[in-house]
Design a protein around this motif. Structure first.
Motif, PDB file in Angstrom:
ATOM      1  N   VAL A  96      60.896 -20.327  -8.312  1.00 21.68           N
ATOM      2  CA  VAL A  96      62.171 -20.872  -7.833  1.00 21.68           C
ATOM      3  C   VAL A  96      62.889 -19.945  -6.851  1.00 21.68           C
ATOM      4  CG1 VAL A  96      62.532 -22.335  -9.841  1.00 21.68           C
ATOM      5  CG2 VAL A  96      63.437 -20.030  -9.845  1.00 21.68           C
ATOM      6  N   HIS A  97      62.299 -18.773  -6.540  1.00 19.82           N
ATOM      7  CA  HIS A  97      62.826 -17.834  -5.537  1.00 19.82           C
ATOM      8  C   HIS A  97      64.271 -17.406  -5.840  1.00 19.82           C
ATOM      9  CE1 HIS A  97      59.267 -18.779  -3.222  1.00 19.82           C
ATOM     10  NE2 HIS A  97      59.567 -20.068  -3.292  1.00 19.82           N
ATOM     11  N   THR A  98      64.498 -16.837  -7.026  1.00 16.21           N
ATOM     12  CA  THR A  98      65.847 -16.412  -7.383  1.00 16.21           C
ATOM     13  C   THR A  98      66.059 -14.908  -7.222  1.00 16.21           C
ATOM     14  OG1 THR A  98      65.190 -16.284  -9.699  1.00 16.21           O
ATOM     15  CG2 THR A  98      66.263 -18.312  -8.974  1.00 16.21           C
ATOM     16  N   GLY A  99      65.074 -14.173  -6.778  1.00 14.52           N
ATOM     17  CA  GLY A  99      65.259 -12.762  -6.462  1.00 14.52           C
ATOM     18  C   GLY A  99      65.355 -11.820  -7.643  1.00 14.52           C
ATOM     19  N   GLY A 100      64.718 -12.097  -8.736  1.00 20.95           N
ATOM     20  CA  GLY A 100      64.680 -11.185  -9.873  1.00 20.95           C
ATOM     21  C   GLY A 100      65.688 -11.439 -10.972  1.00 20.95           C
ATOM     22  N   LEU A 150      57.328 -14.919 -13.333  1.00 19.79           N
ATOM     23  CA  LEU A 150      56.633 -16.111 -12.834  1.00 19.79           C
ATOM     24  C   LEU A 150      57.629 -17.197 -12.408  1.00 19.79           C
ATOM     25  CD1 LEU A 150      53.664 -16.466 -15.347  1.00 19.79           C
ATOM     26  CD2 LEU A 150      53.552 -15.758 -12.951  1.00 19.79           C
ATOM     27  N   VAL A 151      58.660 -17.403 -13.227  1.00 17.14           N
ATOM     28  CA  VAL A 151      59.672 -18.402 -12.879  1.00 17.14           C
ATOM     29  C   VAL A 151      60.419 -17.971 -11.620  1.00 17.14           C
ATOM     30  CG1 VAL A 151      61.790 -19.541 -13.675  1.00 17.14           C
ATOM     31  CG2 VAL A 151      59.876 -19.235 -15.248  1.00 17.14           C
ATOM     32  N   ASP A 152      60.706 -16.662 -11.485  1.00 17.05           N
ATOM     33  CA  ASP A 152      61.351 -16.142 -10.271  1.00 17.05           C
ATOM     34  C   ASP A 152      60.524 -16.444  -9.030  1.00 17.05           C
ATOM     35  OD1 ASP A 152      63.847 -15.067 -10.708  1.00 17.05           O
ATOM     36  OD2 ASP A 152      63.062 -13.159 -11.423  1.00 17.05           O
ATOM     37  N   ARG A 153      59.246 -16.242  -9.128  1.00 15.27           N
ATOM     38  CA  ARG A 153      58.378 -16.516  -7.976  1.00 15.27           C
ATOM     39  C   ARG A 153      58.351 -18.009  -7.637  1.00 15.27           C
ATOM     40  NH1 ARG A 153      55.230 -12.603  -5.373  1.00 15.27           N
ATOM     41  NH2 ARG A 153      53.662 -14.215  -5.201  1.00 15.27           N
ATOM     42  N   ILE A 199      65.985 -14.079 -12.994  1.00 14.05           N
ATOM     43  CA  ILE A 199      65.362 -14.650 -14.185  1.00 14.05           C
ATOM     44  C   ILE A 199      64.436 -13.634 -14.850  1.00 14.05           C
ATOM     45  CG2 ILE A 199      63.931 -16.549 -15.046  1.00 14.05           C
ATOM     46  CD1 ILE A 199      65.100 -18.272 -12.847  1.00 14.05           C
ATOM     47  N   THR A 200      63.888 -12.695 -14.082  1.00 14.01           N
ATOM     48  CA  THR A 200      63.097 -11.623 -14.689  1.00 14.01           C
ATOM     49  C   THR A 200      63.969 -10.788 -15.618  1.00 14.01           C
ATOM     50  OG1 THR A 200      61.669 -11.514 -12.745  1.00 14.01           O
ATOM     51  CG2 THR A 200      61.634  -9.628 -14.217  1.00 14.01           C
ATOM     52  N   GLY A 201      65.158 -10.437 -15.174  1.00 10.79           N
ATOM     53  CA  GLY A 201      66.086  -9.684 -16.023  1.00 10.79           C
ATOM     54  C   GLY A 201      66.479 -10.454 -17.259  1.00 10.79           C
ATOM     55  N   ILE A 202      66.720 -11.737 -17.089  1.00 13.13           N
ATOM     56  CA  ILE A 202      67.062 -12.578 -18.241  1.00 13.13           C
ATOM     57  C   ILE A 202      65.887 -12.636 -19.213  1.00 13.13           C
ATOM     58  CG2 ILE A 202      67.584 -14.955 -18.946  1.00 13.13           C
ATOM     59  CD1 ILE A 202      69.189 -15.201 -16.308  1.00 13.13           C
ATOM     60  N   GLY A 203      64.667 -12.725 -18.679  1.00 14.95           N
ATOM     61  CA  GLY A 203      63.481 -12.748 -19.536  1.00 14.95           C
ATOM     62  C   GLY A 203      63.313 -11.461 -20.320  1.00 14.95           C
TER      63      GLY A 203
END
Length: 85
Positions: free
Chosen positions: A49-53, A44-47, A55-59
């Motif tokens: 702030v548009h960081t390309g995945g 959700l945070v990736d979507r 923050i998903t990996g960090i999550g």
């Protein structure tokens, strides 16, 4: 139902120790649940702030670490075996 036999897991003895399978499923659910929840929050945070995945990996990593922490806190280490001092 009325004619069904009683289930294997009865709540009559609250002091009963959980079996090894129960502890294993609990640990697995903590690990998978943590990765899914925190991975979804990272997505959700990736979507947003548009960081390309990234923050998903960090999550997912944070969720895995949190799951391991919960397993250690709730289940704990096994008691020492015979012969250990």
């Amino acid at each position: 139902m009325a004619g069904d036999p009683p289930s294997q897991h009865s709540d009559k003895d609250p002091d009963a120790q959980p079996t090894g399978a129960d502890l294993g499923w609990t640990a697995l659910s903590y690990l998978i649940g943590g990765m899914l929840v925190w991975g979804f929050i990272g997505w959700l945070v990736d979507r947003w702030v548009h960081t390309g995945g990234v923050i998903t990996g960090i999550g997912v990593v944070i969720g895995c670490a949190g799951g391991i922490y919960l397993v250690i806190q709730r289940i704990g280490a096994p008691p020492p075996g015979p012969g250990s001092s």
